[in-house]
Design a protein around this motif. Structure first.
Motif, PDB file in Angstrom:
ATOM      1  N   LEU A  46       0.860  -1.173   0.000  1.00 34.08           N
ATOM      2  CA  LEU A  46       0.000   0.000   0.000  1.00 34.08           C
ATOM      3  C   LEU A  46       0.903   1.232   0.000  1.00 34.08           C
ATOM      4  O   LEU A  46       1.763   1.382   0.875  1.00 34.08           O
ATOM      5  N   VAL A  47       0.728   2.093  -1.022  1.00 33.63           N
ATOM      6  CA  VAL A  47       1.610   3.242  -1.170  1.00 33.63           C
ATOM      7  C   VAL A  47       0.798   4.529  -1.046  1.00 33.63           C
ATOM      8  O   VAL A  47      -0.242   4.677  -1.696  1.00 33.63           O
ATOM      9  N   GLY A  48       1.258   5.439  -0.208  1.00 35.82           N
ATOM     10  CA  GLY A  48       0.585   6.712  -0.008  1.00 35.82           C
ATOM     11  C   GLY A  48       1.186   7.395   1.199  1.00 35.82           C
ATOM     12  O   GLY A  48       2.143   6.905   1.788  1.00 35.82           O
ATOM     13  N   ASN A  49       0.583   8.515   1.604  1.00 36.24           N
ATOM     14  CA  ASN A  49       1.084   9.218   2.792  1.00 36.24           C
ATOM     15  C   ASN A  49       0.472   8.627   4.049  1.00 36.24           C
ATOM     16  O   ASN A  49      -0.671   8.175   4.034  1.00 36.24           O
ATOM     17  N   ASN A  50       1.224   8.663   5.112  1.00 33.77           N
ATOM     18  CA  ASN A  50       0.709   8.273   6.437  1.00 33.77           C
ATOM     19  C   ASN A  50       0.093   6.879   6.466  1.00 33.77           C
ATOM     20  O   ASN A  50      -1.021   6.706   6.950  1.00 33.77           O
ATOM     21  N   ILE A  51       0.803   5.914   5.929  1.00 31.45           N
ATOM     22  CA  ILE A  51       0.337   4.532   6.042  1.00 31.45           C
ATOM     23  C   ILE A  51       0.765   4.003   7.409  1.00 31.45           C
ATOM     24  O   ILE A  51       1.950   4.054   7.759  1.00 31.45           O
ATOM     25  N   ASP A  52      -0.200   3.525   8.178  1.00 25.99           N
ATOM     26  CA  ASP A  52       0.097   2.937   9.492  1.00 25.99           C
ATOM     27  C   ASP A  52       0.502   1.476   9.287  1.00 25.99           C
ATOM     28  O   ASP A  52      -0.189   0.743   8.589  1.00 25.99           O
ATOM     29  N   LYS A  53       1.630   1.073   9.888  1.00 31.52           N
ATOM     30  CA  LYS A  53       2.106  -0.312   9.679  1.00 31.52           C
ATOM     31  C   LYS A  53       2.239  -1.027  11.015  1.00 31.52           C
ATOM     32  O   LYS A  53       2.850  -0.501  11.950  1.00 31.52           O
ATOM     33  N   ILE A  54       1.668  -2.220  11.073  1.00 28.58           N
ATOM     34  CA  ILE A  54       1.759  -3.041  12.288  1.00 28.58           C
ATOM     35  C   ILE A  54       2.335  -4.397  11.895  1.00 28.58           C
ATOM     36  O   ILE A  54       1.951  -4.959  10.863  1.00 28.58           O
ATOM     37  N   THR A  55       3.233  -4.920  12.712  1.00 31.41           N
ATOM     38  CA  THR A  55       3.743  -6.286  12.519  1.00 31.41           C
ATOM     39  C   THR A  55       3.439  -7.091  13.775  1.00 31.41           C
ATOM     40  O   THR A  55       3.691  -6.622  14.884  1.00 31.41           O
ATOM     41  N   ARG A  56       2.850  -8.267  13.605  1.00 29.66           N
ATOM     42  CA  ARG A  56       2.594  -9.156  14.760  1.00 29.66           C
ATOM     43  C   ARG A  56       3.476 -10.383  14.633  1.00 29.66           C
ATOM     44  O   ARG A  56       3.416 -11.118  13.640  1.00 29.66           O
ATOM     45  N   GLN A  57       4.302 -10.584  15.651  1.00 29.14           N
ATOM     46  CA  GLN A  57       5.173 -11.756  15.704  1.00 29.14           C
ATOM     47  C   GLN A  57       4.569 -12.773  16.666  1.00 29.14           C
ATOM     48  O   GLN A  57       3.685 -12.441  17.475  1.00 29.14           O
ATOM     49  N   LEU A  58       5.105 -13.989  16.612  1.00 31.72           N
ATOM     50  CA  LEU A  58       4.581 -15.036  17.511  1.00 31.72           C
ATOM     51  C   LEU A  58       4.592 -14.578  18.966  1.00 31.72           C
ATOM     52  O   LEU A  58       3.667 -14.852  19.724  1.00 31.72           O
ATOM     53  N   LYS A  59       5.638 -13.842  19.360  1.00 22.93           N
ATOM     54  CA  LYS A  59       5.734 -13.437  20.769  1.00 22.93           C
ATOM     55  C   LYS A  59       4.611 -12.467  21.182  1.00 22.93           C
ATOM     56  O   LYS A  59       4.355 -12.292  22.362  1.00 22.93           O
ATOM     57  N   ASP A  60       3.937 -11.842  20.215  1.00 22.79           N
ATOM     58  CA  ASP A  60       2.809 -10.942  20.525  1.00 22.79           C
ATOM     59  C   ASP A  60       1.500 -11.712  20.635  1.00 22.79           C
ATOM     60  O   ASP A  60       0.454 -11.123  20.920  1.00 22.79           O
ATOM     61  N   LEU A  61       1.530 -13.004  20.326  1.00 23.34           N
ATOM     62  CA  LEU A  61       0.270 -13.743  20.138  1.00 23.34           C
ATOM     63  C   LEU A  61       0.160 -14.935  21.095  1.00 23.34           C
ATOM     64  O   LEU A  61      -0.467 -15.944  20.777  1.00 23.34           O
ATOM     65  N   GLY A  62       0.750 -14.776  22.272  1.00 24.67           N
ATOM     66  CA  GLY A  62       0.845 -15.887  23.216  1.00 24.67           C
ATOM     67  C   GLY A  62      -0.495 -16.454  23.639  1.00 24.67           C
ATOM     68  O   GLY A  62      -0.610 -17.643  23.947  1.00 24.67           O
ATOM     69  N   ASP A  63      -1.541 -15.609  23.658  1.00 24.80           N
ATOM     70  CA  ASP A  63      -2.811 -16.103  24.199  1.00 24.80           C
ATOM     71  C   ASP A  63      -3.749 -16.693  23.141  1.00 24.80           C
ATOM     72  O   ASP A  63      -4.810 -17.204  23.487  1.00 24.80           O
ATOM     73  N   ILE A  64      -3.381 -16.652  21.846  1.00 26.71           N
ATOM     74  CA  ILE A  64      -4.389 -17.096  20.865  1.00 26.71           C
ATOM     75  C   ILE A  64      -4.236 -18.548  20.415  1.00 26.71           C
ATOM     76  O   ILE A  64      -5.207 -19.153  19.966  1.00 26.71           O
ATOM     77  N   PHE A  65      -3.038 -19.115  20.506  1.00 31.15           N
ATOM     78  CA  PHE A  65      -2.863 -20.482  19.988  1.00 31.15           C
ATOM     79  C   PHE A  65      -3.107 -21.517  21.091  1.00 31.15           C
ATOM     80  O   PHE A  65      -2.704 -21.324  22.242  1.00 31.15           O
ATOM     81  N   SER A  66      -3.751 -22.608  20.736  1.00 29.95           N
ATOM     82  CA  SER A  66      -4.173 -23.603  21.730  1.00 29.95           C
ATOM     83  C   SER A  66      -3.019 -24.465  22.232  1.00 29.95           C
ATOM     84  O   SER A  66      -2.992 -24.834  23.400  1.00 29.95           O
ATOM     85  N   ASP A  67      -2.099 -24.817  21.341  1.00 29.66           N
ATOM     86  CA  ASP A  67      -1.045 -25.760  21.712  1.00 29.66           C
ATOM     87  C   ASP A  67       0.122 -24.982  22.329  1.00 29.66           C
ATOM     88  O   ASP A  67       1.037 -24.537  21.637  1.00 29.66           O
ATOM     89  N   LYS A  68       0.064 -24.826  23.647  1.00 29.53           N
ATOM     90  CA  LYS A  68       1.041 -23.975  24.345  1.00 29.53           C
ATOM     91  C   LYS A  68       2.451 -24.558  24.263  1.00 29.53           C
ATOM     92  O   LYS A  68       3.434 -23.825  24.230  1.00 29.53           O
ATOM     93  N   GLU A  69       2.535 -25.885  24.228  1.00 28.43           N
ATOM     94  CA  GLU A  69       3.845 -26.531  24.161  1.00 28.43           C
ATOM     95  C   GLU A  69       4.515 -26.259  22.804  1.00 28.43           C
ATOM     96  O   GLU A  69       5.677 -25.889  22.731  1.00 28.43           O
ATOM     97  N   ALA A  70       3.734 -26.450  21.727  1.00 32.56           N
ATOM     98  CA  ALA A  70       4.259 -26.191  20.383  1.00 32.56           C
ATOM     99  C   ALA A  70       4.642 -24.720  20.256  1.00 32.56           C
ATOM    100  O   ALA A  70       5.682 -24.375  19.684  1.00 32.56           O
ATOM    101  N   TYR A  71       3.818 -23.845  20.824  1.00 33.70           N
ATOM    102  CA  TYR A  71       4.075 -22.397  20.779  1.00 33.70           C
ATOM    103  C   TYR A  71       5.408 -22.069  21.469  1.00 33.70           C
ATOM    104  O   TYR A  71       6.238 -21.325  20.939  1.00 33.70           O
ATOM    105  N   ALA A  72       5.617 -22.656  22.650  1.00 33.71           N
ATOM    106  CA  ALA A  72       6.825 -22.359  23.430  1.00 33.71           C
ATOM    107  C   ALA A  72       8.087 -22.820  22.706  1.00 33.71           C
ATOM    108  O   ALA A  72       9.169 -22.261  22.897  1.00 33.71           O
ATOM    109  N   ALA A  73       7.957 -23.837  21.847  1.00 35.29           N
ATOM    110  CA  ALA A  73       9.128 -24.380  21.155  1.00 35.29           C
ATOM    111  C   ALA A  73       9.485 -23.575  19.903  1.00 35.29           C
ATOM    112  O   ALA A  73      10.517 -23.829  19.271  1.00 35.29           O
ATOM    113  N   MET A  74       8.643 -22.609  19.525  1.00 34.44           N
ATOM    114  CA  MET A  74       8.894 -21.865  18.275  1.00 34.44           C
ATOM    115  C   MET A  74       9.631 -20.561  18.552  1.00 34.44           C
ATOM    116  O   MET A  74       9.646 -20.072  19.680  1.00 34.44           O
TER     117      MET A  74
END
Ligand code: S6P
Ligand code: ZN
Length: 203
Positions: free
Chosen positions: A28-56
């Motif tokens: 997306l090209v233009g003025n004042n584009i807001d950009k957000i990046t979500r990494q796994l470390k920001d998403l700790g509460d959404i995935f069900s398999d906590k063990e698999a999550y911790a290993a990534m």
């Protein structure tokens, strides 16, 4: 003075402006584009398999959002536009997905239009009923008010989609962060399947 666009030559006039936003080269090209990046470390509460999550690796990028806010947040009658790029991947058997939210003003609706890739849009009403719609290039999805929404990438390439929502809608992440959706989207025998998520108690 003349300019050439769309293979036509125009005489420049004061009341003909250049477009303020362009989707070009997958950006997306233009003025004042807001950009957000979500990494796994920001998403700790959404995935069900906590063990698999911790290993990534927590620095793994799950999705990016580029948005244009042409009016102030909370402006009644205004509209916002954004593009989400959701990467392929899984945590255990659960596909990479967005946090998901209700709108703070609950009755505010939204449109999603799929650009690229293969995904699933999960929709949950306020009674906790969850359904899913397939997302494929060109598919257009109306998200009614009072409905939490989340997307998952079920393919091997980036899923990208554009979104259009009211500027006063706001985002309420708290309920989903605490309870999740009533169904989770997992891969079984190579296919996406919606499974009951027993931990959900909305009301
Ligand atoms: C905004 C719209 C999208 C999402 C984006 C990321 O109302 O629904 O732009 O913000 O797909 O999802 P989330 O749940 O992390 O905001
Ligand atoms: Zn939304």
């Amino acid at each position: 003075m003349t300019e050439t666009h769309f293979n036509k030559t125009y005489t420049t006039m004061n009341d003909i402006a250049e477009p303020e936003l362009i989707f070009k080269d997958q950006k997306l090209v233009g003025n004042n584009i807001d950009k957000i990046t979500r990494q796994l470390k920001d998403l700790g509460d959404i995935f069900s398999d906590k063990e698999a999550y911790a290993a990534m690796d927590g620095n793994t990028v799950v999705y990016k959002v580029e948005s244009s806010f042409p009016v102030a947040h909370n402006t009644e009658g205004g509209l916002f536009y954004g593009i989400t790029y959701l990467y392929p991947g899984k945590v255990g058997d659960e596909y990479f997905m967005t946090k998901g939210h209700f709108h703070s003003i609950r009755n505010r609706a939204e449109y999603y239009c799929t650009l690229e890739g293969e995904g699933m849009l999960l929709l949950m009403d306020e009674d906790g009923n969850t359904r899913a719609e397939k997302m494929l290039p060109g598919s257009i999805h109306y998200i009614p008010g009072n409905t939490a929404h989340r997307t998952a990438n079920v393919g091997d390439t980036i899923l990208s989609f554009s979104a259009f929502w009211p500027a006063d809608a706001g985002h309420d992440y708290a309920i989903i962060s605490e309870h999740g959706f009533s169904k989770i989207l997992v891969e079984q025998n190579g296919l996406p399947v919606l499974m009951n998520n027993s931990s959900v108690k909305l009301k």
